[in-house]
Design an enzyme around this catalytic site. Sequence first.
Site, PDB file in Angstrom:
ATOM      1  N   LYS A 129       0.121   3.869  -2.776  1.00  0.00           N
ATOM      2  CA  LYS A 129      -0.730   5.079  -2.720  1.00  0.00           C
ATOM      3  C   LYS A 129      -0.305   6.429  -2.453  1.00  0.00           C
ATOM      4  CE  LYS A 129      -4.510   2.181  -0.646  1.00  0.00           C
ATOM      5  NZ  LYS A 129      -4.015   1.048  -0.448  1.00  0.00           N
ATOM      6  N   SER A 149      -5.961   3.727   3.953  1.00  0.00           N
ATOM      7  CA  SER A 149      -5.574   2.983   3.086  1.00  0.00           C
ATOM      8  C   SER A 149      -6.556   2.347   2.558  1.00  0.00           C
ATOM      9  CB  SER A 149      -4.702   2.121   3.802  1.00  0.00           C
ATOM     10  OG  SER A 149      -3.811   1.287   2.829  1.00  0.00           O
ATOM     11  N   SER A 190       0.710  -1.264  -0.147  1.00  0.00           N
ATOM     12  CA  SER A 190      -0.017  -0.013   0.227  1.00  0.00           C
ATOM     13  C   SER A 190       0.900   1.262  -0.036  1.00  0.00           C
ATOM     14  CB  SER A 190      -0.860   0.132   1.216  1.00  0.00           C
ATOM     15  OG  SER A 190      -2.122  -0.921   1.005  1.00  0.00           O
TER      16      SER A 190
END
Length: 472
Positions: free
Chosen positions: A112, A303, A109
């Site tokens: 991102k 997230s 993640s």
Amino acid sequence: MPLLLAAVLVLVLVAVGLVVTRPGPVGRWLGDGPAGPASTGAPEPVPVAVLATADVSAPMPGAEGLRAVLDPLVGDTALGGRVNLAVADVLTGQSLFDRGGGEGTVPASVTKLLTAVAALTARGPGYRIPTRVVAGSEPGEVVIVGGGDPTLAAGAKGFYPGAASLKDLAGQVRTALGGTTPTRVVVDASLYPGPVHEPGWDEDIPTHGYGAAVTALMLDGARKDPKATQGWAERVPQPELTAGRAFARLLGVPETAVRRGTAPAAPTEATGTPAGTVEPGAELGVVHSPPLIRLVDIMISESDNIVAEALARQVALARDQPASFAGAAAAMTDVLTELGLPVDGMRLADGSGLSRTNRISPVLLTEMLALAASPDRPELGGVFSGLPVGGWSGTLRDRYGSAPGTAAGAGVVRAKTGTLTKVHAIAGVVTTAEGRLLTFAVLTDQVAPDGMEPARAALDRIAAALATCGCH
């Protein structure tokens, strides 16, 4: 202008390091939580520091000092067989430590962060994603056209605060039609071509509650229940049809009269349509998402994978690429390249980091964060506002305290985390004991499948060590 000023304020907060304190019972202040100590007469707790003061004149850590502190921590067996790490000074962008920093690693993640920077660059902080309704090609037909807003709600209050509402959209349509009830709702989600799941996702992601079918029209991030909590939530299998049926109910149209299709082209000039009718393709209503800077904040702080995929597709649309997984990845790569970032070895397959075929280097992350803190790119400052704070918020809320050697990072580490089976990562900023602001990234993708907690603690010890560092 307010959005630009907000971005600049975030930039100043990060680059100069104002003191921020834990804001007490925020929910009650905003009127959305139960009464707390104040209502019982009990004293409020003393606020504790969340972000320590940074000093632009503070000395930078030295390379040898950093090596002496970090090498033993990077060698922790809990981090598995491959650990890549980079540390840089935010103010100057100077690299201070590099161990495999240029190697592409599965990022999970922390992807991102790249999505945020690409979206803020391509669309700008104030951009809002539209959801439109136009007249269909047949009498009585209306077409709801998905623009890619993942936060759209059915009613006045959905999962995402400040989201646009189908109820408002239906009201606009009724007004435009002069009270005439439509007889059919067509759902146009054609803005997103290609597969709705990325081939590099684990098999259980579409049904495991952290991912969903990525479509151009959906409600509440495809959650089945808009009252679901953050994180895991059951998702609907066909988000665009679920949204279309909800819209039909608001218009008084039977759900059996909802079908997929495409909107007719907008009329270019008057065609002599009889009075009381609407030309095919004529706009009947439009609502807009919260500003993009708010979507970036949601994506990073929680997230949110679905918001991430929507933002990646906005990059594709801004660069005239197909709004697909492949088109978004290509457009993001173009934007990051244009920003002068080191994309050698980078490979992107999605915007969320769920794909195991993504590859990002720690150096790319540290240089990108340093660029985002630069006064030359004030629009990128929004990437920092959503970063979780160690021991306080987001995905770092329960970290930096319980594991040995991590407490020093509480309140001074702001970072995005990444987790897949065998993959654990963290990237963000940290203020040293002497007040220097550093950016760091640690990526590891060969951890034992059952080693999540030890790996997280090992990552947190690295960031906490930077927080205590003089390292001269």
